[in-house]
Design a protein around this motif. Structure first.
Motif, PDB file in Angstrom:
ATOM      1  N   LEU A 152       2.299 -19.749  -2.164  1.00 23.87           N
ATOM      2  CA  LEU A 152       1.085 -19.095  -2.653  1.00 23.87           C
ATOM      3  C   LEU A 152       1.434 -17.833  -3.441  1.00 23.87           C
ATOM      4  N   PHE A 153       2.289 -16.994  -2.876  1.00 20.34           N
ATOM      5  CA  PHE A 153       2.637 -15.735  -3.538  1.00 20.34           C
ATOM      6  C   PHE A 153       3.448 -15.961  -4.815  1.00 20.34           C
ATOM      7  N   ASP A 154       4.172 -17.069  -4.868  1.00 15.92           N
ATOM      8  CA  ASP A 154       5.005 -17.343  -6.045  1.00 15.92           C
ATOM      9  C   ASP A 154       4.357 -18.328  -7.014  1.00 15.92           C
ATOM     10  N   CYS A 155       3.074 -18.617  -6.793  1.00 16.68           N
ATOM     11  CA  CYS A 155       2.396 -19.618  -7.615  1.00 16.68           C
ATOM     12  C   CYS A 155       2.291 -19.124  -9.056  1.00 16.68           C
ATOM     13  N   PRO A 156       2.912 -19.813 -10.015  1.00 14.73           N
ATOM     14  CA  PRO A 156       2.946 -19.328 -11.403  1.00 14.73           C
ATOM     15  C   PRO A 156       1.581 -19.408 -12.073  1.00 14.73           C
ATOM     16  N   GLY A 157       1.294 -18.391 -12.880  1.00 17.71           N
ATOM     17  CA  GLY A 157       0.071 -18.395 -13.667  1.00 17.71           C
ATOM     18  C   GLY A 157      -1.190 -18.055 -12.904  1.00 17.71           C
ATOM     19  N   ILE A 158      -1.071 -17.668 -11.630  1.00 18.01           N
ATOM     20  CA  ILE A 158      -2.251 -17.325 -10.825  1.00 18.01           C
ATOM     21  C   ILE A 158      -2.315 -15.805 -10.669  1.00 18.01           C
ATOM     22  N   ALA A 159      -3.470 -15.229 -10.953  1.00 21.89           N
ATOM     23  CA  ALA A 159      -3.629 -13.778 -10.909  1.00 21.89           C
ATOM     24  C   ALA A 159      -3.467 -13.251  -9.487  1.00 21.89           C
ATOM     25  N   ASP A 160      -3.012 -12.002  -9.393  1.00 20.19           N
ATOM     26  CA  ASP A 160      -2.790 -11.372  -8.090  1.00 20.19           C
ATOM     27  C   ASP A 160      -4.035 -11.360  -7.221  1.00 20.19           C
ATOM     28  N   ASP A 161      -5.187 -11.015  -7.829  1.00 18.27           N
ATOM     29  CA  ASP A 161      -6.391 -10.891  -7.010  1.00 18.27           C
ATOM     30  C   ASP A 161      -6.791 -12.228  -6.387  1.00 18.27           C
ATOM     31  N   ILE A 162      -6.487 -13.325  -7.061  1.00 20.99           N
ATOM     32  CA  ILE A 162      -6.782 -14.655  -6.508  1.00 20.99           C
ATOM     33  C   ILE A 162      -5.847 -14.960  -5.338  1.00 20.99           C
ATOM     34  N   ILE A 163      -4.566 -14.677  -5.527  1.00 23.79           N
ATOM     35  CA  ILE A 163      -3.589 -14.911  -4.452  1.00 23.79           C
ATOM     36  C   ILE A 163      -3.948 -14.100  -3.222  1.00 23.79           C
ATOM     37  N   LEU A 164      -4.302 -12.831  -3.426  1.00 27.33           N
ATOM     38  CA  LEU A 164      -4.611 -11.951  -2.296  1.00 27.33           C
ATOM     39  C   LEU A 164      -5.893 -12.366  -1.587  1.00 27.33           C
ATOM     40  N   LYS A 165      -6.856 -12.838  -2.349  1.00 22.06           N
ATOM     41  CA  LYS A 165      -8.107 -13.283  -1.729  1.00 22.06           C
ATOM     42  C   LYS A 165      -7.847 -14.491  -0.818  1.00 22.06           C
ATOM     43  N   LEU A 166      -7.043 -15.424  -1.289  1.00 18.91           N
ATOM     44  CA  LEU A 166      -6.706 -16.588  -0.470  1.00 18.91           C
ATOM     45  C   LEU A 166      -5.868 -16.193   0.745  1.00 18.91           C
ATOM     46  N   ASP A 167      -4.912 -15.301   0.530  1.00 17.40           N
ATOM     47  CA  ASP A 167      -4.080 -14.851   1.645  1.00 17.40           C
ATOM     48  C   ASP A 167      -4.921 -14.143   2.698  1.00 17.40           C
ATOM     49  N   ASP A 168      -5.892 -13.348   2.248  1.00 11.65           N
ATOM     50  CA  ASP A 168      -6.761 -12.626   3.174  1.00 11.65           C
ATOM     51  C   ASP A 168      -7.578 -13.593   4.029  1.00 11.65           C
ATOM     52  N   TYR A 169      -8.002 -14.700   3.412  1.00  8.25           N
ATOM     53  CA  TYR A 169      -8.792 -15.682   4.159  1.00  8.25           C
ATOM     54  C   TYR A 169      -7.921 -16.525   5.082  1.00  8.25           C
ATOM     55  N   LEU A 170      -6.799 -17.004   4.576  1.00  7.43           N
ATOM     56  CA  LEU A 170      -5.969 -17.941   5.338  1.00  7.43           C
ATOM     57  C   LEU A 170      -5.210 -17.271   6.482  1.00  7.43           C
ATOM     58  N   PHE A 171      -4.781 -16.025   6.271  1.00 10.10           N
ATOM     59  CA  PHE A 171      -4.000 -15.324   7.288  1.00 10.10           C
ATOM     60  C   PHE A 171      -4.757 -14.064   7.693  1.00 10.10           C
ATOM     61  N   GLU A 172      -5.477 -14.157   8.805  1.00 10.17           N
ATOM     62  CA  GLU A 172      -6.369 -13.086   9.230  1.00 10.17           C
ATOM     63  C   GLU A 172      -5.618 -11.762   9.384  1.00 10.17           C
ATOM     64  N   ARG A 173      -6.212 -10.723   8.842  1.00  9.63           N
ATOM     65  CA  ARG A 173      -5.620  -9.391   8.966  1.00  9.63           C
ATOM     66  C   ARG A 173      -5.927  -8.797  10.339  1.00  9.63           C
ATOM     67  N   PRO A 174      -4.981  -8.074  10.918  1.00 11.01           N
ATOM     68  CA  PRO A 174      -5.270  -7.356  12.163  1.00 11.01           C
ATOM     69  C   PRO A 174      -6.340  -6.288  11.909  1.00 11.01           C
ATOM     70  N   LEU A 175      -7.141  -6.025  12.913  1.00  9.63           N
ATOM     71  CA  LEU A 175      -8.215  -5.047  12.787  1.00  9.63           C
ATOM     72  C   LEU A 175      -7.673  -3.671  12.412  1.00  9.63           C
TER      73      LEU A 175
END
Length: 700
Positions: A152-175
């Motif tokens: 996901l983080f190395d996905c070519p041609g995908i903007a940072d904000d898109i990668i981070l949005k998916l990462d935020d959803y898929l891997f829950e952040r600690p409170l």
């Protein structure tokens, strides 16, 4: 709401999101616990609350008049509500009453190659998920194929904000991490629904109580207002909100015009800051803040205004470049020495100081002490304080410099050239003599410490009403401007009773800021103003390198690892260099290493561009980046000191460039790395306090 809540809510189906909105509507009416649906938890001293909504739990805090939505977590029917999983809390101890520090990354981990182990996604990426998160359809084919977090983080041609949005959803952040995120003002629940439907594209950042106070503070006072504060305290953010507050005040009860010529059916405001990069940045923020009312606001530099006044009055000015000034002052020196006034002894003393001082010091004296302060008579120059200049000059020596100034200005005039300082003074004179000057109903001056006195006088002259002048400043961040007293600018520019100070740092971690201040003062922090911090993190690091290849490899590893460790995109990284040449060279070396990087001049700044941003130290003024590296010193002496510079003048240069590095250091929000030459690093790139800086071995 926190960004994490926003992402988790957007990912829901239409039916589920409406159910959540119904519960949020309940919170807006009454957020207090009822021991059933709304429950007060024992964490964070009772500040943390949980609201049940079917299979979901909404975690929130409230402090009148705000309810802050933190996170949205799915809970199965058999999950009991009395306990919360440790992973979600991120290690918060129920005994703690304050926000616990998040776990800090290991610096050595950031400097090594990433772990080859792959982390599988907890659920597949589907078209439905991507549509709910408003991810553009052209990105879907690539993202659907992603199986691991690393892909996901190395996905070519995908903007940072898109990668981070998916990462935020898929891997829950600690409170504990979520609590350190900024809050965005959503208004009422209807705005949330409009946001989900795509009618609203974003929300404004919420000010804290300290910042909020100064948005309207003394707004109807009789004179100008000054707001001071260190880096990261939010002076510029308050200045932006002040624009909106003044606009609302003018619309509600416009002040009567002083004359018919001054009357206007619509308000006209000026927001000015120092660099072109900051102008572009401020324009974007104000457009988001004001909406259609942005039409009433001009965003410019003081120099752009001065240039425009001259252009309209006499035609485009012909400005002398640095090389022109150096060439002309070299021509002026022998002429000045040959024609010095006075007796033999006086002429010898005058000639001695002109021969002793180097070209750059003489240019700075004429530009920043004489012209920038609008000194037009020798008698005034002989008695004016030269604050910020290390070399003391007696009356005879000042007379010699004044004489040199006359010959320099004569040569400039013959070639149809003028300096920026002359242009500002000329624009100010024209403005004062205008029958109908282009006045503004209010003037907001951001980062005033970097403006020279005649530029500040110009802005003061443009403000129709003294009580509509709002100024932010921080002397520790001054790079260009010479020190001055406010009353030297204008006799009416008095801030007594209207000076506020911001103490809470919202940008930089405590560790970075304290290390930077220690560097600035060259030692103890005992005399530094006490500050409060919202964020904590790892101490900044210093690493030395011997070759350009080692430097590029280190920066590549650091940017990639730090971005992933802090759950940010590579676009969150910035590298600051001493010169444009060093920045362009470094950009090419990083591209060779496989790291997307772009050098950007001040006028070319594009914060939305993908990849690492590379800027000069001075161009980064007023900006902020989560991850910052300061590098490019291997083949660039820092600071550059001309041959023959007197020791007193060297001390002045060192002080100025130490402030430049301090400003660069405080651009970092979460992580900071300083890369220095292993051999002959120079006076300003060594002797870092080991208690505040992570000092490692030479990187190879």
């Amino acid at each position: 709401m926190k960004p994490t809540f926003q992402t988790e809510w957007l990912a829901l189906s239409a039916k589920e999101s409406r159910q959540i909105l119904e519960k949020i509507n309940l919170l807006s009416q009454d957020p207090t616990p009822d021991a059933k649906v709304k429950k007060q938890l024992k964490y964070l001293g009772g500040k943390l609350h949980r609201l049940r909504s079917g299979n979901y739990r909404i975690f929130y805090t409230f402090d009148h008049p705000y309810v802050s939505l933190l996170a949205l977590r799915r809970r199965d029917d058999d999950t009991y509500d009395e306990e919360i999983d440790a992973e979600f809390l991120g290690g918060i101890d129920p005994k703690f009453t304050d926000i616990t520090k998040p776990n800090q990354p290991d610096w050595e981990k950031l400097f090594t190659f990433p772990d080859p182990a792959q982390t599988k996604l907890p659920e597949p990426i589907t078209h439905e998920l991507l549509e709910n998160l408003r991810i553009p359809e052209p990105c879907h084919p690539r993202l659907i194929q992603v199986k691991t977090r690393e892909e996901l983080f190395d996905c070519p041609g995908i903007a940072d904000d898109i990668i981070l949005k998916l990462d935020d959803y898929l891997f829950e952040r600690p409170l504990v991490d979520i609590l350190q995120q900024p809050d965005f003002l959503t208004g009422d629940v209807d705005n949330l629904l409009r946001f989900k439907q795509g009618d609203i594209f974003g929300f404004l950042l919420k000010l804290n109580p300290e910042q909020e106070k100064y948005v309207t503070w003394a707004i109807n006072a009789s004179g100008p207002t000054l707001l001071k504060g260190g880096p990261g305290t939010g002076k510029s953010t308050v200045a932006l909100y002040r624009v909106r507050a003044i606009l609302e005040t003018l619309k509600a009860s416009p002040q009567p015009a002083l004359s018919r010529e001054e009357s206007s059916s619509t308000p006209k405001l000026l927001f000015t800051t120092y660099t072109n990069a900051l102008v572009a940045f401020s324009k974007a923020l104000l457009a988001n803040l004001l909406g259609d009312d942005i039409q009433y606001v001009e965003v410019k530099t003081a120099d752009a205004i001065a240039y425009s006044i001259i252009d309209q009055a006499t035609g485009k000015p012909n400005l002398a470049q640095a090389k022109d000034l150096r060439r002309l002052i070299k021509q002026a020196l022998p002429k000045a020495i040959d024609s010095l006034p006075g007796n033999l002894l006086q002429r010898q003393a005058q000639a001695q100081i002109l021969e002793r001082l180097n070209i750059d010091y003489l240019i700075a004296e004429i530009n920043t002490v004489i012209e920038a302060r609008e000194i037009t008579a020798l008698e005034d120059y002989l008695t004016t304080p030269r604050t910020g200049r290390e070399i003391a000059l007696n009356k005879t020596q000042r007379q010699a410099i004044w004489h040199l100034r006359h010959h320099l200005y004569q040569l400039l005039c013959e070639q149809g050239l003028e300096t920026w300082q002359q242009l500002r003074s000329r624009a100010l004179k024209i403005l004062r003599e205008m029958d109908n000057p282009p006045l503004y109903d209010a003037v907001i001056i951001d980062e005033a410490q970097d403006l020279e006195p005649n530029a500040l006088r110009l802005l003061w002259q443009l403000c129709r009403h003294p009580n509509r002048l709002f100024v932010t400043a921080d002397a520790n961040q001054s790079i260009y401007g010479s020190s001055f007293r406010w009353r030297d600018i204008h006799q009416d520019l008095k801030f007594k009773g209207r000076t506020g100070i911001l103490y809470v740092n919202h940008r930089t971690t405590k560790e970075i800021n304290e290390a930077a201040h220690s560097y600035l003062v060259g030692g103890s922090l005992d005399d530094i103003v006490q500050r409060d911090y919202i964020h904590t993190g790892p101490p900044p690091a210093v690493r030395s390198v011997t070759t350009s290849a080692d430097e590029a490899a280190l920066l590549t590893r650091f940017c990639k690892s730090a971005a992933r460790e802090f759950r940010l995109g590579i676009g969150a990284c910035a590298i600051l260099t001493p010169t444009e040449k060093a920045g362009k060279t470094l950009a090419e070396q990083l591209k060779y290493q496989g790291l997307e990087a772009t050098f950007m001049a001040s006028r070319e700044l594009d914060l939305k561009k993908q990849g690492v941003k590379i800027l000069t130290l001075k161009a980064a003024k007023g900006l902020e980046f989560p991850i910052v590296a300061i590098a490019g010193f291997l083949n660039t002496p820092f600071p550059t000191i001309p041959r023959g510079t007197p020791d007193e003048a060297k001390a002045e240069i060192y002080q100025r460039e130490r402030r430049t590095l301090f400003v660069a250091m405080t651009r970092a929000m979460r992580a900071l790395l300083l890369v220095v030459p292993a051999q002959n690093p120079g006076r300003l790139l060594q002797q870092f306090d080991p208690q505040l800086w992570n000092l490692g071995k030479t990187v190879k």
